[in-house]
Design an enzyme around this catalytic site. Structure first.
Site, PDB file in Angstrom:
ATOM      1  N   LYS A 138     -13.035  -8.278  -8.328  1.00 25.41           N
ATOM      2  CA  LYS A 138     -13.589  -8.617  -7.018  1.00 25.41           C
ATOM      3  C   LYS A 138     -15.086  -8.877  -7.192  1.00 25.41           C
ATOM      4  CE  LYS A 138     -10.338  -5.819  -4.319  1.00 25.41           C
ATOM      5  NZ  LYS A 138     -10.178  -4.585  -3.510  1.00 25.41           N
ATOM      6  N   LYS A 165       0.845  -1.189   0.000  1.00 21.24           N
ATOM      7  CA  LYS A 165       0.000   0.000   0.000  1.00 21.24           C
ATOM      8  C   LYS A 165       0.887   1.248   0.000  1.00 21.24           C
ATOM      9  CE  LYS A 165      -4.147  -1.941   0.495  1.00 21.24           C
ATOM     10  NZ  LYS A 165      -5.286  -1.733  -0.423  1.00 21.24           N
TER      11      LYS A 165
END
Length: 369
Positions: free
Chosen positions: A263, A164
């Site tokens: 997703k 991240k």
């Protein structure tokens, strides 16, 4: 016809083993919705609502999903029986967005459908892989902690590391990791932390030989990502921008990305996820399966999805022990030598750990057909 007798909604909550940090906030406890569908023969199918407690990832939350399921989606299913889970995309078309709520019940029906045909879900949807490669996410605000996490994950065999990043923690952060691990497959996930004003910052990442940079610009953008992709060598992967098959098609047509993260929860369920996969596979666009800090039920559905042939990049499908002291499925998902075995049992291939489900239960509501 899928003859449903009951739909049950379980709201559960479980603490993570360690906080999951991004520039958007920290997740310390995970709340979620478990959907159980039982047919008139007593077979059960399970799905999972993957929205978070607050709308930091998308506009949906656990509460909004409950509202949509209770007041709109389940009543529609009560009035209009279906033959196949793929029909839900048409049945629910009158309801705008709310994809995570739709996916929660759709995935439960896919599990039930596969079990009623005595087949693994992966086989029902056309999966070809016996094992899937596993990747993992590093989400921390410290280089030292990141390096320690990576070391531990590599010992566990994970094949790809996602880190991240944000404008306060990008080049120097990633370059330190790259110095220690010059050949490690690394991707960066920006969660929309940048704008086109940051092109030079993003260009600088080209020299780090990243697999990709995920969703650098606005969560609902595909236009400016196309501008950025022309300016940088690092492949752009779109995540939040892709909430439907049409989004994926348009993004590919205008050159917004070279990779797509699929997703199920974000796109409204397994049926739409398969459509996106098929479109990308036909055009040579790599796809991978993203994670949502899921419990075991969603993790199991992701394993089935990632068994499709186009999933050529290790996804965010880690072991149950990555987040939980004890998961709500049995056996738990494990990673061995960097891969997860695709279950051969009917449906998602895992049983529900009823004891753990009850320990984490916040509320339950039943609907009768």
């Amino acid at each position: 016809m899928i003859k449903i007798s009951t739909v049950e909604l379980y709201v559960i909550q479980m603490p993570l083993k360690s906080p999951f940090l991004t520039h958007l906030g920290a997740v310390k406890d995970r709340e979620g919705i478990i959907v159980k569908v039982t047919n008139t023969d007593g077979l059960t199918g399970f799905g999972e609502g993957v929205a978070f407690s607050t709308p930091w990832y998308t506009e949906e939350t656990v509460e909004t999903c409950l509202h949509m399921l209770k007041n709109f989606l389940i009543p529609l299913l009560q009035k209009h029986p279906i033959e196949h889970p793929g029909e839900l995309s048409v049945l629910f078309k009158s309801i705008k967005r709310n994809n995570m709520a739709k996916a929660a019940i759709e995935t439960a029906l896919w599990d039930l459908f596969a079990k009623s045909h005595l087949e693994p879900l992966s086989k029902i949807i056309g999966g070809t892989r016996a094992v899937i490669a596993s990747g993992v996410v590093v989400a921390t605000d410290s280089t030292a902690k990141a390096l320690q996490q990576i070391e531990n994950y590599l010992v566990d065999g994970y094949q790809r590391i996602k880190v991240k990043i944000n404008p306060k923690q990008d080049y120097s952060f990633l370059s330190e990791i790259r110095k220690i691990y010059p050949d490690l497959p690394i991707m960066a996930d920006a969660n929309s932390a940048y704008s086109l004003k940051d092109i030079d910052r993003l260009k600088a990442l080209d020299e780090l030989n990243l697999l990709m940079i995920e969703q650098p610009l606005a969560h609902d953008d595909i236009i400016e990502h196309a501008v950025l992709q022309k300016e940088i060598r690092t492949p752009i992967c779109l995540d939040e921008s892709i909430v439907s098959f049409d989004d994926a098609r348009k993004a590919i047509e205008i050159g917004s990305c070279q990779v797509i993260n699929i997703k199920m929860g974000r796109v409204g369920g397994l049926h739409e996820a398969i459509k996106i996969h098929d479109y990308c596979f036909e055009r040579g666009i790599p796809v991978w399966c993203g994670g949502m800090i899921e419990f075991g039920i969603s993790r199991a559905h992701n394993i089935a999805l990632a068994s499709l042939p186009g999933f050529s990049i290790p996804g965010d499908i880690s072991a149950s022990s990555r987040f939980w002291d004890e998961d709500i499925i049995s056996p738990e998902v494990t990673v061995e030598n960097g891969v997860i075995t695709v279950p051969k049992y009917p449906g998602i291939g895992f049983e529900i750990n009823e004891k753990r489900l009850q320990e984490t239960l916040l509320s339950k509501k039943s609907f009768f057909f």
